[in-house]
Write an enzyme that holds these catalytic residues in place. Sequence first.
Site, PDB file in Angstrom:
ATOM      1  N   PHE A 232       0.870  -1.187   0.000  1.00 56.17           N
ATOM      2  CA  PHE A 232       0.000   0.000   0.000  1.00 56.17           C
ATOM      3  C   PHE A 232       0.914   1.246   0.000  1.00 56.17           C
ATOM      4  O   PHE A 232       0.821   2.097   0.870  1.00 56.17           O
ATOM      5  CB  PHE A 232      -0.952   0.043   1.205  1.00 56.17           C
ATOM      6  CG  PHE A 232      -1.785  -1.201   1.381  1.00 56.17           C
ATOM      7  CD1 PHE A 232      -2.970  -1.357   0.681  1.00 56.17           C
ATOM      8  CD2 PHE A 232      -1.384  -2.221   2.238  1.00 56.17           C
ATOM      9  CE1 PHE A 232      -3.755  -2.499   0.838  1.00 56.17           C
ATOM     10  CE2 PHE A 232      -2.157  -3.367   2.404  1.00 56.17           C
ATOM     11  CZ  PHE A 232      -3.346  -3.514   1.708  1.00 56.17           C
ATOM     12  N   ASP A 253       0.950  -1.178  -4.900  1.00 58.35           N
ATOM     13  CA  ASP A 253      -0.297  -0.442  -4.712  1.00 58.35           C
ATOM     14  C   ASP A 253      -1.239  -0.813  -5.854  1.00 58.35           C
ATOM     15  O   ASP A 253      -0.792  -1.212  -6.929  1.00 58.35           O
ATOM     16  CB  ASP A 253      -0.051   1.079  -4.714  1.00 58.35           C
ATOM     17  CG  ASP A 253      -1.144   1.846  -3.983  1.00 58.35           C
ATOM     18  OD1 ASP A 253      -0.940   2.232  -2.815  1.00 58.35           O
ATOM     19  OD2 ASP A 253      -2.228   2.050  -4.586  1.00 58.35           O
ATOM     20  N   SER A 254      -2.536  -0.662  -5.619  1.00 54.55           N
ATOM     21  CA  SER A 254      -3.489  -0.983  -6.691  1.00 54.55           C
ATOM     22  C   SER A 254      -3.749   0.222  -7.582  1.00 54.55           C
ATOM     23  O   SER A 254      -4.417   0.102  -8.601  1.00 54.55           O
ATOM     24  CB  SER A 254      -4.802  -1.485  -6.081  1.00 54.55           C
ATOM     25  OG  SER A 254      -5.318  -0.493  -5.214  1.00 54.55           O
ATOM     26  N   ASN A 288      -3.331  -5.993  -6.423  1.00 51.18           N
ATOM     27  CA  ASN A 288      -4.124  -6.085  -5.204  1.00 51.18           C
ATOM     28  C   ASN A 288      -3.218  -6.703  -4.140  1.00 51.18           C
ATOM     29  O   ASN A 288      -2.683  -7.800  -4.316  1.00 51.18           O
ATOM     30  CB  ASN A 288      -5.340  -6.973  -5.465  1.00 51.18           C
ATOM     31  CG  ASN A 288      -6.172  -7.150  -4.212  1.00 51.18           C
ATOM     32  OD1 ASN A 288      -5.654  -7.362  -3.109  1.00 51.18           O
ATOM     33  ND2 ASN A 288      -7.468  -7.072  -4.367  1.00 51.18           N
ATOM     34  N   ALA A 289      -3.050  -5.991  -3.043  1.00 51.98           N
ATOM     35  CA  ALA A 289      -2.073  -6.414  -2.023  1.00 51.98           C
ATOM     36  C   ALA A 289      -2.392  -7.798  -1.462  1.00 51.98           C
ATOM     37  O   ALA A 289      -1.482  -8.583  -1.193  1.00 51.98           O
ATOM     38  CB  ALA A 289      -2.059  -5.387  -0.896  1.00 51.98           C
ATOM     39  N   ASP A 309       0.529  -0.494   5.164  1.00 52.35           N
ATOM     40  CA  ASP A 309      -0.192   0.764   5.466  1.00 52.35           C
ATOM     41  C   ASP A 309      -1.482   0.815   4.657  1.00 52.35           C
ATOM     42  O   ASP A 309      -1.642   1.645   3.758  1.00 52.35           O
ATOM     43  CB  ASP A 309       0.713   1.967   5.152  1.00 52.35           C
ATOM     44  CG  ASP A 309       0.063   3.284   5.555  1.00 52.35           C
ATOM     45  OD1 ASP A 309      -0.894   3.271   6.351  1.00 52.35           O
ATOM     46  OD2 ASP A 309       0.523   4.341   5.069  1.00 52.35           O
ATOM     47  N   CYS A 349      -5.181   3.183   9.886  1.00 50.11           N
ATOM     48  CA  CYS A 349      -5.693   4.551  10.044  1.00 50.11           C
ATOM     49  C   CYS A 349      -7.190   4.550  10.335  1.00 50.11           C
ATOM     50  O   CYS A 349      -7.860   5.565  10.179  1.00 50.11           O
ATOM     51  CB  CYS A 349      -5.373   5.382   8.806  1.00 50.11           C
ATOM     52  SG  CYS A 349      -5.990   4.660   7.298  1.00 50.11           S
TER      53      CYS A 349
END
Length: 405
Positions: A232, A253-254, A288-289, A309, A349
């Site tokens: 991410f 990252d996507s 996609n992670a 993250d 977050c």
Amino acid sequence: MAQTLGPLALPKVKISPRGAARLKSGHVWVYRSDVISDDGVAPGSVIAVTDQRGKALGTALYSSSSQIAIRLISREPITDFPALLRQRIGEAIAYRENLVRDTNAYRVIFSEADFLPGLIVDRYNDIVSLQILTQAMDSDSIRQAVVSESAERLHPASIVERVDPRVRELESLPPRASGPLQGEQTATIFTMNGVQFRYDALEGQKTGAFLDQRENYAAAAQYAHGEALDVFCYQGGFALHLAPRCSQVTGVDSSRPALEVAEQNAALNRPLIERGLKEEEIEWIEANAFDLLKDYAVAGRRYDTIVLDPPAFAKTRRDLESAMRGYKELNLRALKMLRPAGIIVSCSCSYHVTHSDFLEMLSQAAIDSHRSLRLVEVRGQAKDHPTLLNVPETTYLKCVIAAVS
Ligand code: SAH
């Protein structure tokens, strides 16, 4: 005819004992369900809040459409809100002068945490970016006050408003386009912890960069080593900070636009990152992670440093359980892929996930992956995103750095 507005002239809103108790506990919000009467109060008004018996509790901003109907701005009667706003902008800027170092990008005003609910102001070098989140802050006189105070105190080349269409819809505000309020420049380069980043005030997520991670980037860089994976990665915040300390860095990252900026950021910092890297480039992978971590685990890939993250999985309390499963899956996979003495930097977050929920999830992931975790640092958001005690919603970021064996 002009009238002098005394405190008594403010429209009054009466709240329930539960609402009053909330304010007495130091919070600044009153939910709509605790409003007893708000007859004829115009959207976005400055109001006098009273308890059921009519006793004054303070001055607040009123929203006719948000579930958070009332946001307290003072426990005293306030007659000149624009003057208070100017004073608080000055205080928010002064507060950061003592706390913010090694960066020309930071949050200047963080809504409730700076006693200016509904207003976010970020500085990116010579551009000031502002976001308005409530009806009361959405007036020309407020915009003017923010623009003139920011111009006078920060001397930016331009001041740009970023509009979040979803927030405007929730606040029943008419649509509005993002764009400069003063000056014309909308792009710049900022430097944090010696690392340079491109900034485009009209692109990207949030107000453009994840300023709340600034101190965590520097902390993570202290312990990073070997082969690193930044999952991410967005525009490369962690990856670029880790690169001088690592032999290889991969960012995942996507979002293709985010990775394109990440690549430009890497180019800006070439001399710095070449200090560490064996290869010339940081590798950026669009994926996609969840799928990628699964594939890499099957392929037996190993790393020495992994950063996780993800975006906020728990947007509401109802999402909490599935969010925790998401965090657990990611962390479990990452822990299995770390070599002995590896470092995990794991973030969340989501406001609804507390520090203790997050540590509990990591403990479970450690057990399931048969690894031992030693806490190196348990961190939160950077100091320019202050936590206001008694307003728990001002704390949201968790960043745990742990050594794996
Ligand atoms: N670490 C970044 C911020 C990450 S924000 C920084 O410090 O700047 C979360 C990121 O996750 C966004 O860039 C978003 O594009 C990305 N994202 C969201 N869902 C994803 C998924 N399933 N797989 C990979 N990336 C995803």
